[in-house]
Design a protein around this motif. Structure first.
Motif, PDB file in Angstrom:
ATOM      1  N   ASN A   1      12.604   0.098   3.715  1.00 35.67           N
ATOM      2  CA  ASN A   1      13.408  -0.579   4.612  1.00 35.67           C
ATOM      3  C   ASN A   1      14.099   0.181   5.408  1.00 35.67           C
ATOM      4  O   ASN A   1      15.120   0.090   6.095  1.00 35.67           O
ATOM      5  N   GLY A   2      13.591   1.342   5.616  1.00 36.55           N
ATOM      6  CA  GLY A   2      13.915   2.437   6.748  1.00 36.55           C
ATOM      7  C   GLY A   2      15.155   3.320   6.594  1.00 36.55           C
ATOM      8  O   GLY A   2      15.704   3.876   7.272  1.00 36.55           O
ATOM      9  N   ARG A   3      15.610   3.296   5.269  1.00 36.41           N
ATOM     10  CA  ARG A   3      16.684   4.310   4.923  1.00 36.41           C
ATOM     11  C   ARG A   3      16.103   5.634   4.432  1.00 36.41           C
ATOM     12  O   ARG A   3      15.083   5.995   4.297  1.00 36.41           O
ATOM     13  N   VAL A   4      17.344   6.672   4.513  1.00 32.46           N
ATOM     14  CA  VAL A   4      17.116   8.192   4.103  1.00 32.46           C
ATOM     15  C   VAL A   4      17.456   8.358   2.580  1.00 32.46           C
ATOM     16  O   VAL A   4      18.924   7.988   2.446  1.00 32.46           O
ATOM     17  N   ALA A   5      16.533   8.436   1.651  1.00 36.66           N
ATOM     18  CA  ALA A   5      17.213   8.532   0.161  1.00 36.66           C
ATOM     19  C   ALA A   5      17.146  10.038   0.116  1.00 36.66           C
ATOM     20  O   ALA A   5      16.200  10.877   0.330  1.00 36.66           O
ATOM     21  N   VAL A   6      18.101  10.542  -0.679  1.00 35.76           N
ATOM     22  CA  VAL A   6      18.589  11.922  -0.973  1.00 35.76           C
ATOM     23  C   VAL A   6      18.486  12.235  -2.503  1.00 35.76           C
ATOM     24  O   VAL A   6      19.172  11.360  -3.139  1.00 35.76           O
ATOM     25  N   ALA A   7      17.669  12.932  -3.117  1.00 32.78           N
ATOM     26  CA  ALA A   7      17.773  13.124  -4.375  1.00 32.78           C
ATOM     27  C   ALA A   7      17.399  14.540  -5.115  1.00 32.78           C
ATOM     28  O   ALA A   7      16.721  15.212  -4.130  1.00 32.78           O
ATOM     29  N   ASN A   8      18.039  14.884  -5.906  1.00 29.92           N
ATOM     30  CA  ASN A   8      17.788  16.153  -6.539  1.00 29.92           C
ATOM     31  C   ASN A   8      16.510  15.831  -7.704  1.00 29.92           C
ATOM     32  O   ASN A   8      16.712  15.351  -8.430  1.00 29.92           O
ATOM     33  N   VAL A   9      15.444  16.596  -7.389  1.00 31.22           N
ATOM     34  CA  VAL A   9      14.404  16.473  -8.222  1.00 31.22           C
ATOM     35  C   VAL A   9      13.530  17.795  -8.731  1.00 31.22           C
ATOM     36  O   VAL A   9      14.196  18.975  -8.156  1.00 31.22           O
TER      37      VAL A   9
ATOM     38  N   THR B   1       0.896  -1.141   0.041  1.00 34.88           N
ATOM     39  CA  THR B   1      -0.141  -0.016   0.020  1.00 34.88           C
ATOM     40  C   THR B   1       0.877   1.455   0.144  1.00 34.88           C
ATOM     41  O   THR B   1       1.924   1.447   0.738  1.00 34.88           O
ATOM     42  N   PHE B   2       0.503   2.132  -0.868  1.00 34.91           N
ATOM     43  CA  PHE B   2       1.296   3.379  -0.858  1.00 34.91           C
ATOM     44  C   PHE B   2       0.517   4.420  -0.025  1.00 34.91           C
ATOM     45  O   PHE B   2      -0.737   4.238   0.145  1.00 34.91           O
ATOM     46  N   PRO B   3       1.140   5.311   0.574  1.00 29.49           N
ATOM     47  CA  PRO B   3       2.242   5.904   0.492  1.00 29.49           C
ATOM     48  C   PRO B   3       3.434   4.649   1.091  1.00 29.49           C
ATOM     49  O   PRO B   3       3.099   4.020   2.298  1.00 29.49           O
ATOM     50  N   ILE B   4       4.789   4.772   0.761  1.00 29.84           N
ATOM     51  CA  ILE B   4       5.815   3.919   1.224  1.00 29.84           C
ATOM     52  C   ILE B   4       6.066   4.338   2.516  1.00 29.84           C
ATOM     53  O   ILE B   4       6.466   5.564   2.684  1.00 29.84           O
ATOM     54  N   ARG B   5       6.322   3.621   3.827  1.00 27.48           N
ATOM     55  CA  ARG B   5       6.691   4.214   5.119  1.00 27.48           C
ATOM     56  C   ARG B   5       8.016   3.823   5.641  1.00 27.48           C
ATOM     57  O   ARG B   5       8.700   3.357   4.745  1.00 27.48           O
ATOM     58  N   ASP B   6       8.111   3.876   6.697  1.00 23.39           N
ATOM     59  CA  ASP B   6       9.239   3.573   7.497  1.00 23.39           C
ATOM     60  C   ASP B   6      10.762   4.594   7.357  1.00 23.39           C
ATOM     61  O   ASP B   6      11.165   5.157   8.150  1.00 23.39           O
ATOM     62  N   GLY B   7      11.422   4.446   6.005  1.00 20.76           N
ATOM     63  CA  GLY B   7      12.137   5.359   5.948  1.00 20.76           C
ATOM     64  C   GLY B   7      11.669   6.869   5.510  1.00 20.76           C
ATOM     65  O   GLY B   7      10.598   7.241   5.496  1.00 20.76           O
ATOM     66  N   VAL B   8      12.748   7.834   4.904  1.00 17.99           N
ATOM     67  CA  VAL B   8      12.308   9.252   4.579  1.00 17.99           C
ATOM     68  C   VAL B   8      12.977   9.452   3.131  1.00 17.99           C
ATOM     69  O   VAL B   8      14.060   8.967   3.074  1.00 17.99           O
ATOM     70  N   PHE B   9      12.066  10.016   2.266  1.00 22.45           N
ATOM     71  CA  PHE B   9      12.652  10.737   0.973  1.00 22.45           C
ATOM     72  C   PHE B   9      12.901  12.027   1.278  1.00 22.45           C
ATOM     73  O   PHE B   9      11.951  12.992   1.410  1.00 22.45           O
TER      74      PHE B   9
ATOM     75  N   GLU C   1      22.198  18.901   8.836  1.00 22.51           N
ATOM     76  CA  GLU C   1      21.234  18.973  10.071  1.00 22.51           C
ATOM     77  C   GLU C   1      19.896  18.198   9.618  1.00 22.51           C
ATOM     78  O   GLU C   1      19.473  17.587  10.331  1.00 22.51           O
ATOM     79  N   VAL C   2      19.551  18.913   8.388  1.00 18.46           N
ATOM     80  CA  VAL C   2      18.345  17.956   8.174  1.00 18.46           C
ATOM     81  C   VAL C   2      18.286  16.612   7.906  1.00 18.46           C
ATOM     82  O   VAL C   2      17.545  15.803   8.352  1.00 18.46           O
ATOM     83  N   LEU C   3      19.455  16.041   7.383  1.00 18.75           N
ATOM     84  CA  LEU C   3      19.785  14.635   7.024  1.00 18.75           C
ATOM     85  C   LEU C   3      19.685  13.948   8.289  1.00 18.75           C
ATOM     86  O   LEU C   3      19.253  12.739   8.653  1.00 18.75           O
ATOM     87  N   ARG C   4      20.462  14.681   9.634  1.00 19.95           N
ATOM     88  CA  ARG C   4      20.381  14.014  10.910  1.00 19.95           C
ATOM     89  C   ARG C   4      19.039  13.851  11.353  1.00 19.95           C
ATOM     90  O   ARG C   4      18.837  12.817  12.017  1.00 19.95           O
ATOM     91  N   LYS C   5      18.292  14.902  11.141  1.00 18.55           N
ATOM     92  CA  LYS C   5      16.983  14.719  11.847  1.00 18.55           C
ATOM     93  C   LYS C   5      16.144  13.457  10.986  1.00 18.55           C
ATOM     94  O   LYS C   5      15.331  13.042  11.437  1.00 18.55           O
ATOM     95  N   ALA C   6      16.386  13.569   9.720  1.00 21.65           N
ATOM     96  CA  ALA C   6      15.714  12.565   8.800  1.00 21.65           C
ATOM     97  C   ALA C   6      16.071  11.064   9.421  1.00 21.65           C
ATOM     98  O   ALA C   6      15.048  10.332   9.456  1.00 21.65           O
ATOM     99  N   MET C   7      17.455  10.999   9.542  1.00 24.88           N
ATOM    100  CA  MET C   7      17.831   9.560  10.228  1.00 24.88           C
ATOM    101  C   MET C   7      17.406   9.284  11.491  1.00 24.88           C
ATOM    102  O   MET C   7      16.734   8.206  11.699  1.00 24.88           O
ATOM    103  N   ALA C   8      17.141  10.379  12.276  1.00 26.67           N
ATOM    104  CA  ALA C   8      16.597  10.159  13.668  1.00 26.67           C
ATOM    105  C   ALA C   8      15.177   9.771  13.610  1.00 26.67           C
ATOM    106  O   ALA C   8      14.724   8.837  14.245  1.00 26.67           O
TER     107      ALA C   8
END
Length: 209
Positions: free
Chosen positions: A109-117, A15-23, A194-201
């Motif tokens: 799977n709970g990872r933080v994906a970073v992309a230029n979009v 089911t979308f949206p995909i959860r656990d991690g952060v985009f 700092e934004v990425l640290r918060k996303a990982m937390a």
């Protein structure tokens, strides 16, 4: 270069949206220094396994002076897109851009994906990912014009038209952080880390629920 469409088919049953991690969607006008800020964070978090810095697929030859990306011819890109190779794809400035489908697996799977979009696909990203952080990289009009002129890819008229289009775009909605990159890259880079640290937390906590 790109994962098989089997990952997309596997996730399509969920089911979308995909959860656990952060985009983490990095957006902003050309010349704002998105790749520079992302590169700063990539170096800072070189040993961080929870972060994935997404390598885009573009119908443009790779330029070592700017973004390091994978390249496909236009016809091959269209074929790959139809085969489910991309989680998200879009067109801009006469080019096609794609985010590989394995990003969905990473976020699930709970990872933080970073992309230029592109800012234009933010509504689609909101539908696809439950935890979406939007980072808008900006710079003053003078700095943008200077950086675009230094690239030498466009005429003066094309540069002015691009700046005019950027000035008319306003981001809204939750989870938007704006970072001014008019000055030293370290200043904007530290704010981005700092934004990425918060996303990982956040991702760590989400995985415990």
């Amino acid at each position: 270069m790109m994962v098989s469409a089997s990952i997309e088919r596997e996730l399509s049953a969920e089911t979308f949206p995909i959860r656990d991690g952060v985009f983490v969607a990095v957006v902003g006008p050309s010349g704002a220094g998105k790749d520079t800020v992302i590169g700063y964070a990539r170096s800072h978090f070189a040993d961080e396994t929870r972060l994935e810095f997404v390598r885009r697929v573009i119908t443009r030859p790779s330029d070592v002076a700017s973004e390091d990306h994978d390249t496909l011819a236009d016809a091959a890109f269209v074929e790959a897109e139809a085969d489910g190779a991309f989680a998200i794809s879009w067109q801009a400035h006469g080019l096609r851009y794609g985010i590989p489908a394995d990003v969905d697996w990473s976020v699930a799977n709970g990872r933080v994906a970073v992309a230029n979009v592109s800012r234009a696909i933010i509504p689609s990203l909101r539908e696809r990912y439950a935890n979406l952080a939007i980072v808008e990289i900006t710079a003053s009009p003078e700095v943008l014009a200077e950086r675009l002129a230094m690239r030498g890819r466009e005429s003066r008229g094309e540069v002015l038209a691009r700046l005019a289009r950027s000035a008319n775009v306003t981001l809204s909605g939750p989870g938007v952080t704006s970072i001014d990159n008019s000055g030293p890259r370290e200043a904007a880079g530290e704010r981005f880390t700092e934004v990425l640290r918060k996303a990982m937390a956040f991702s760590d906590m989400s995985g415990l629920i």
